[in-house]
Scaffold this motif. Structure first.
Motif, PDB file in Angstrom:
ATOM      1  N   GLY A 208       0.902  -1.172   0.023  1.00 38.83           N
ATOM      2  CA  GLY A 208       0.104  -0.122   0.016  1.00 38.83           C
ATOM      3  C   GLY A 208       0.955   1.214   0.088  1.00 38.83           C
ATOM      4  N   LYS A 209       0.410   2.573  -0.373  1.00 33.62           N
ATOM      5  CA  LYS A 209       1.066   3.504  -0.462  1.00 33.62           C
ATOM      6  C   LYS A 209       0.201   4.662  -0.243  1.00 33.62           C
ATOM      7  N   GLU A 210       1.092   5.672   0.419  1.00 35.71           N
ATOM      8  CA  GLU A 210       0.429   7.042   0.966  1.00 35.71           C
ATOM      9  C   GLU A 210       1.333   8.072   0.073  1.00 35.71           C
ATOM     10  N   LYS A 211       0.664   9.000  -0.245  1.00 36.81           N
ATOM     11  CA  LYS A 211       1.480  10.119  -0.780  1.00 36.81           C
ATOM     12  C   LYS A 211       0.578  11.131  -1.035  1.00 36.81           C
ATOM     13  N   ASP A 212       1.084  12.429  -1.020  1.00 39.85           N
ATOM     14  CA  ASP A 212       0.223  13.812  -0.634  1.00 39.85           C
ATOM     15  C   ASP A 212       0.639  14.722  -1.831  1.00 39.85           C
ATOM     16  N   ARG A 213      -0.231  15.413  -1.852  1.00 42.08           N
ATOM     17  CA  ARG A 213       0.121  16.726  -2.865  1.00 42.08           C
ATOM     18  C   ARG A 213       0.117  17.961  -2.519  1.00 42.08           C
ATOM     19  N   ALA A 214       0.891  19.067  -2.974  1.00 43.38           N
ATOM     20  CA  ALA A 214       0.902  20.460  -2.558  1.00 43.38           C
ATOM     21  C   ALA A 214      -0.381  20.874  -3.048  1.00 43.38           C
ATOM     22  N   PRO A 215      -1.030  21.813  -2.090  1.00 39.15           N
ATOM     23  CA  PRO A 215      -2.068  22.444  -2.332  1.00 39.15           C
ATOM     24  C   PRO A 215      -2.414  23.122  -3.708  1.00 39.15           C
ATOM     25  N   VAL A 216      -3.528  23.084  -4.032  1.00 37.43           N
ATOM     26  CA  VAL A 216      -3.862  23.885  -5.482  1.00 37.43           C
ATOM     27  C   VAL A 216      -3.403  25.369  -5.178  1.00 37.43           C
ATOM     28  N   ALA A 217      -3.660  25.799  -4.035  1.00 26.87           N
ATOM     29  CA  ALA A 217      -3.143  27.391  -4.319  1.00 26.87           C
ATOM     30  C   ALA A 217      -1.859  27.732  -4.594  1.00 26.87           C
ATOM     31  N   GLY A 218      -0.835  26.812  -4.087  1.00 28.58           N
ATOM     32  CA  GLY A 218       0.585  27.275  -4.492  1.00 28.58           C
ATOM     33  C   GLY A 218       0.966  26.772  -5.990  1.00 28.58           C
ATOM     34  N   ARG A 219       0.044  26.239  -6.591  1.00 31.58           N
ATOM     35  CA  ARG A 219       0.427  25.660  -7.985  1.00 31.58           C
ATOM     36  C   ARG A 219      -0.472  26.494  -9.027  1.00 31.58           C
ATOM     37  N   THR A 220      -1.225  27.738  -8.566  1.00 32.67           N
ATOM     38  CA  THR A 220      -2.271  28.253  -9.546  1.00 32.67           C
ATOM     39  C   THR A 220      -2.284  29.702  -9.290  1.00 32.67           C
ATOM     40  N   VAL A 221      -2.233  30.092 -10.623  1.00 29.39           N
ATOM     41  CA  VAL A 221      -2.742  31.659 -10.394  1.00 29.39           C
ATOM     42  C   VAL A 221      -3.988  32.091 -11.236  1.00 29.39           C
TER      43      VAL A 221
END
Ligand SMILES: Cc1cc2nc3c(=O)[nH]c(=O)nc-3n(C[C@H](O)[C@H](O)[C@H](O)COP(=O)(O)O)c2cc1C
Length: 223
Positions: A208-221
């Protein structure tokens, strides 16, 4: 400080971010969020109808001009997996040695890669072909056309990865063939105009694996 009057949603906090999927159906929300790259598999074959379902899912991806520039090579025989791994390993070994890597490190990396390829019940090698794509009189547009074809193949692969997850299969992307496309074509006897992009390993998950992602806010203008 921004003087923009555009309404910018509050996506600064992780909880707000995960709530952003709330408008989607529960099934799609769960599928998107829980797919992970799975690299270890049970020694159990994947039934061919499921492999065909993966390829069918890939086929419904969008593609530039609807030209569907993807091609797939499905590798299930032990001999073909071993030969592919052997040829890629030889080149990788040479490349790492030329980089000045420690021989023990090289041997360890090669052994891990070989075990991963040969223990995966199914390998799918997605390729791009430019055969039916447009040809222009200048290099810049030809480059854009090539990128569009590669983007189309990547979208087909994402369909495939999500379908695998939906079927209870694990899958992962290996980028190695991108570095040795001619060698992969030779090992698998592929048409010369197929350019291997990756290897997708597929099987029933043994991890099994766990991974997260950086929030939308930091990757979007927003504009
Ligand atoms: C273009 C691309 C190349 C990748 N290459 C590799 C690879 O060579 N080896 C590997 O183990 N994973 C590879 N991955 C998988 C990523 O490591 C993985 O998607 C990322 O860490 C996020 O984890 P997740 O897929 O479990 O959410 C690749 C993924 C992509 C999209």
């Amino acid at each position: 400080m921004s003087t923009s009057t555009t309404a910018v949603p509050d996506t600064q906090t992780p909880s707000a971010d995960s709530d952003l999927l709330a408008p989607l159906s529960p099934a799609v929300r769960q599928l998107l969020r829980s797919r992970r790259s799975i690299r270890r598999y049970l020694p159990q074959p994947v039934p061919q109808p499921l492999v065909l379902a993966l390829l069918e899912a890939a086929r419904w991806a969008p593609s530039a001009h609807n030209r569907q520039p993807w091609r797939f090579c499905v590798v299930t025989s032990d001999a073909a997996k071993a030969e592919l791994s052997r040829r890629m390993s030889e080149q990788w070994q040479r490349d790492l040695a030329a980089d000045g890597a420690d021989p023990e490190f090289i041997a360890r990396r090669i052994a891990i890669s070989h075990a991963r390829l040969t223990a995966s019940p199914v390998l799918i090698v997605p390729c791009v072909t430019m055969e039916e794509m447009d040809v222009y009189s200048d290099a810049q547009r030809n480059e854009a056309e090539y990128v569009m074809a590669v983007q189309s193949v990547a979208l087909a692969c994402e369909n495939l990865l999500l379908a695998a997850h939906d079927l209870g299969l694990g899958a992962s992307w290996l980028c190695a063939p991108l570095f040795v496309p001619a060698l992969v074509c030779a090992a698998l006897d592929l048409p010369g105009h197929w350019r291997p992009q990756a290897i997708l390993t597929v099987g029933y998950p043994a991890e099994g694996k766990e991974k997260d992602r950086a929030p939308v806010a930091g990757r979007t203008v927003w504009r």
